[in-house]
Motif scaffolding. Structure first.
Motif, PDB file in Angstrom:
ATOM      1  N   LYS A  35      49.867  40.673  49.054  1.00 33.08           N
ATOM      2  CA  LYS A  35      49.724  40.277  47.649  1.00 33.08           C
ATOM      3  C   LYS A  35      49.020  41.381  46.858  1.00 33.08           C
ATOM      4  CE  LYS A  35      51.140  36.056  48.545  1.00 33.08           C
ATOM      5  NZ  LYS A  35      52.403  35.560  48.084  1.00 33.08           N
ATOM      6  N   VAL A  36      49.516  41.666  45.675  1.00 31.51           N
ATOM      7  CA  VAL A  36      48.975  42.727  44.819  1.00 31.51           C
ATOM      8  C   VAL A  36      47.587  42.349  44.317  1.00 31.51           C
ATOM      9  CG1 VAL A  36      49.296  43.993  42.646  1.00 31.51           C
ATOM     10  CG2 VAL A  36      51.282  43.391  44.053  1.00 31.51           C
ATOM     11  N   PHE A  37      46.640  43.301  44.426  1.00 28.27           N
ATOM     12  CA  PHE A  37      45.339  43.097  43.782  1.00 28.27           C
ATOM     13  C   PHE A  37      45.039  44.199  42.770  1.00 28.27           C
ATOM     14  CE2 PHE A  37      44.050  45.453  47.617  1.00 28.27           C
ATOM     15  CZ  PHE A  37      43.114  46.359  47.137  1.00 28.27           C
ATOM     16  N   ALA A  38      45.738  45.330  42.822  1.00 35.83           N
ATOM     17  CA  ALA A  38      45.531  46.403  41.840  1.00 35.83           C
ATOM     18  C   ALA A  38      46.702  47.373  41.916  1.00 35.83           C
ATOM     19  CB  ALA A  38      44.227  47.146  42.116  1.00 35.83           C
ATOM     20  N   LEU A  39      46.896  48.101  40.837  1.00 34.57           N
ATOM     21  CA  LEU A  39      47.889  49.180  40.870  1.00 34.57           C
ATOM     22  C   LEU A  39      47.490  50.282  39.926  1.00 34.57           C
ATOM     23  CD1 LEU A  39      50.072  49.183  38.265  1.00 34.57           C
ATOM     24  CD2 LEU A  39      50.825  47.138  39.396  1.00 34.57           C
ATOM     25  N   LEU A  40      47.929  51.475  40.281  1.00 35.26           N
ATOM     26  CA  LEU A  40      47.734  52.665  39.460  1.00 35.26           C
ATOM     27  C   LEU A  40      49.102  53.045  38.935  1.00 35.26           C
ATOM     28  CD1 LEU A  40      46.063  55.081  38.394  1.00 35.26           C
ATOM     29  CD2 LEU A  40      46.493  56.204  40.594  1.00 35.26           C
ATOM     30  N   GLY A  41      49.273  52.947  37.624  1.00 32.50           N
ATOM     31  CA  GLY A  41      50.586  53.173  37.032  1.00 32.50           C
ATOM     32  C   GLY A  41      50.669  54.412  36.185  1.00 32.50           C
ATOM     33  N   ALA A  42      51.881  54.706  35.750  1.00 32.89           N
ATOM     34  CA  ALA A  42      52.214  55.834  34.879  1.00 32.89           C
ATOM     35  C   ALA A  42      51.958  57.163  35.562  1.00 32.89           C
ATOM     36  CB  ALA A  42      51.473  55.745  33.550  1.00 32.89           C
ATOM     37  N   LEU A  43      52.150  57.219  36.862  1.00 32.72           N
ATOM     38  CA  LEU A  43      51.915  58.458  37.594  1.00 32.72           C
ATOM     39  C   LEU A  43      52.856  59.547  37.094  1.00 32.72           C
ATOM     40  CD1 LEU A  43      51.550  56.979  41.167  1.00 32.72           C
ATOM     41  CD2 LEU A  43      49.745  57.593  39.584  1.00 32.72           C
ATOM     42  N   GLY A  44      52.283  60.572  36.479  1.00 31.94           N
ATOM     43  CA  GLY A  44      53.068  61.694  35.985  1.00 31.94           C
ATOM     44  C   GLY A  44      53.935  61.365  34.789  1.00 31.94           C
ATOM     45  N   LYS A  45      53.768  60.191  34.191  1.00 33.96           N
ATOM     46  CA  LYS A  45      54.619  59.775  33.071  1.00 33.96           C
ATOM     47  C   LYS A  45      53.794  59.400  31.853  1.00 33.96           C
ATOM     48  CE  LYS A  45      58.086  58.010  36.198  1.00 33.96           C
ATOM     49  NZ  LYS A  45      58.755  56.872  36.728  1.00 33.96           N
ATOM     50  N   GLY A  46      52.695  60.056  31.660  1.00 35.65           N
ATOM     51  CA  GLY A  46      51.837  59.721  30.533  1.00 35.65           C
ATOM     52  C   GLY A  46      50.466  59.304  31.024  1.00 35.65           C
ATOM     53  N   GLU A  47      49.767  58.553  30.192  1.00 33.99           N
ATOM     54  CA  GLU A  47      48.409  58.140  30.509  1.00 33.99           C
ATOM     55  C   GLU A  47      48.368  57.187  31.698  1.00 33.99           C
ATOM     56  OE1 GLU A  47      44.630  56.708  27.943  1.00 33.99           O
ATOM     57  OE2 GLU A  47      46.443  55.540  27.684  1.00 33.99           O
ATOM     58  N   ALA A  48      47.528  57.516  32.669  1.00 32.73           N
ATOM     59  CA  ALA A  48      47.366  56.654  33.839  1.00 32.73           C
ATOM     60  C   ALA A  48      46.661  55.370  33.428  1.00 32.73           C
ATOM     61  CB  ALA A  48      46.557  57.369  34.915  1.00 32.73           C
ATOM     62  N   ARG A  49      47.068  54.276  34.060  1.00 34.53           N
ATOM     63  CA  ARG A  49      46.463  52.972  33.804  1.00 34.53           C
ATOM     64  C   ARG A  49      46.229  52.280  35.137  1.00 34.53           C
ATOM     65  NH1 ARG A  49      46.507  51.877  28.458  1.00 34.53           N
ATOM     66  NH2 ARG A  49      46.025  49.698  28.701  1.00 34.53           N
ATOM     67  N   ILE A  50      45.128  51.541  35.219  1.00 38.51           N
ATOM     68  CA  ILE A  50      44.842  50.740  36.392  1.00 38.51           C
ATOM     69  C   ILE A  50      44.965  49.277  35.986  1.00 38.51           C
ATOM     70  CG2 ILE A  50      43.080  50.034  38.065  1.00 38.51           C
ATOM     71  CD1 ILE A  50      42.031  52.917  37.976  1.00 38.51           C
ATOM     72  N   VAL A  51      45.717  48.530  36.771  1.00 39.73           N
ATOM     73  CA  VAL A  51      45.933  47.108  36.520  1.00 39.73           C
ATOM     74  C   VAL A  51      45.273  46.323  37.646  1.00 39.73           C
ATOM     75  CG1 VAL A  51      47.697  45.294  36.356  1.00 39.73           C
ATOM     76  CG2 VAL A  51      48.115  47.542  35.314  1.00 39.73           C
ATOM     77  N   PHE A  52      44.564  45.250  37.291  1.00 42.59           N
ATOM     78  CA  PHE A  52      43.958  44.403  38.316  1.00 42.59           C
ATOM     79  C   PHE A  52      43.785  42.980  37.806  1.00 42.59           C
ATOM     80  CE2 PHE A  52      40.581  46.732  36.133  1.00 42.59           C
ATOM     81  CZ  PHE A  52      39.744  45.717  35.695  1.00 42.59           C
ATOM     82  N   LYS A  53      43.628  42.064  38.746  1.00 44.82           N
ATOM     83  CA  LYS A  53      43.426  40.649  38.456  1.00 44.82           C
ATOM     84  C   LYS A  53      41.963  40.427  38.089  1.00 44.82           C
ATOM     85  CE  LYS A  53      44.111  36.106  40.567  1.00 44.82           C
ATOM     86  NZ  LYS A  53      45.389  35.536  40.153  1.00 44.82           N
ATOM     87  N   CYS A  54      41.723  39.483  37.180  1.00 45.80           N
ATOM     88  CA  CYS A  54      40.350  39.162  36.810  1.00 45.80           C
ATOM     89  C   CYS A  54      40.261  37.677  36.468  1.00 45.80           C
ATOM     90  CB  CYS A  54      39.881  40.012  35.638  1.00 45.80           C
ATOM     91  SG  CYS A  54      40.823  39.786  34.120  1.00 45.80           S
ATOM     92  N   GLY A  55      39.064  37.169  36.447  1.00 45.35           N
ATOM     93  CA  GLY A  55      38.823  35.796  36.033  1.00 45.35           C
ATOM     94  C   GLY A  55      38.847  35.678  34.517  1.00 45.35           C
ATOM     95  N   GLU A  56      38.812  34.459  34.037  1.00 44.92           N
ATOM     96  CA  GLU A  56      38.871  34.201  32.598  1.00 44.92           C
ATOM     97  C   GLU A  56      37.706  34.847  31.852  1.00 44.92           C
ATOM     98  OE1 GLU A  56      40.611  32.837  29.156  1.00 44.92           O
ATOM     99  OE2 GLU A  56      41.448  32.652  31.159  1.00 44.92           O
ATOM    100  N   ASP A  57      36.486  34.734  32.382  1.00 45.10           N
ATOM    101  CA  ASP A  57      35.329  35.338  31.720  1.00 45.10           C
ATOM    102  C   ASP A  57      35.448  36.855  31.665  1.00 45.10           C
ATOM    103  OD1 ASP A  57      34.199  32.857  31.272  1.00 45.10           O
ATOM    104  OD2 ASP A  57      32.889  32.957  33.026  1.00 45.10           O
TER     105      ASP A  57
END
Length: 119
Positions: A35-57
């Motif tokens: 199951k995915v818990f994080a990803l590093l996106g936009a590798l070599g295609k612009g600004e890098a972004r990190i995506v992750f799950k978080c709680g409501e707060d």
């Protein structure tokens, strides 16, 4: 090493219990128990972004920061996308990614958690 650098992201994600890495969706994806818990996106295609799950707060806190948005294609208000320009330190990102790992791991079956040494 920065978490926005693939080697830094890989080293940190793999250090978490049961953490594995794969290339998926044009990104470097960190998983626990499949199951995915994080990803590093936009590798070599612009600004890098990190995506992750978080709680409501955490979502409320993070989404108020410039450079942090609701992650597209992920469950509404449970996943954020953090740009490299966001005002978060690597230590803060590590803490949020560790929490994301924990949130996802808690959703795994007890058997899978035990197999991965999580509990």
């Amino acid at each position: 090493m920065s978490l926005y650098d693939p080697a830094g992201f890989d080293a940190f994600a793999a250090s978490l219990p049961g953490g594995t890495l794969t290339d998926q969706w044009d990104a470097r994806v960190a998983k626990v128990g499949g199951k995915v818990f994080a990803l590093l996106g936009a590798l070599g295609k612009g600004e890098a972004r990190i995506v992750f799950k978080c709680g409501e707060d955490s979502f409320e806190i993070l989404s108020a920061i410039d450079g942090v948005d609701q992650a597209p294609y992920f469950a509404k208000r449970q996943w954020v996308s953090v740009s490299e320009a966001a005002d978060l330190t690597d230590d803060e990102l590590r803490a949020y990614i560790t929490r994301s790992h924990g949130l996802v791991a808690r959703g795994l079956t007890k058997k899978v958690r035990q197999e991965l040494g999580i509990d």
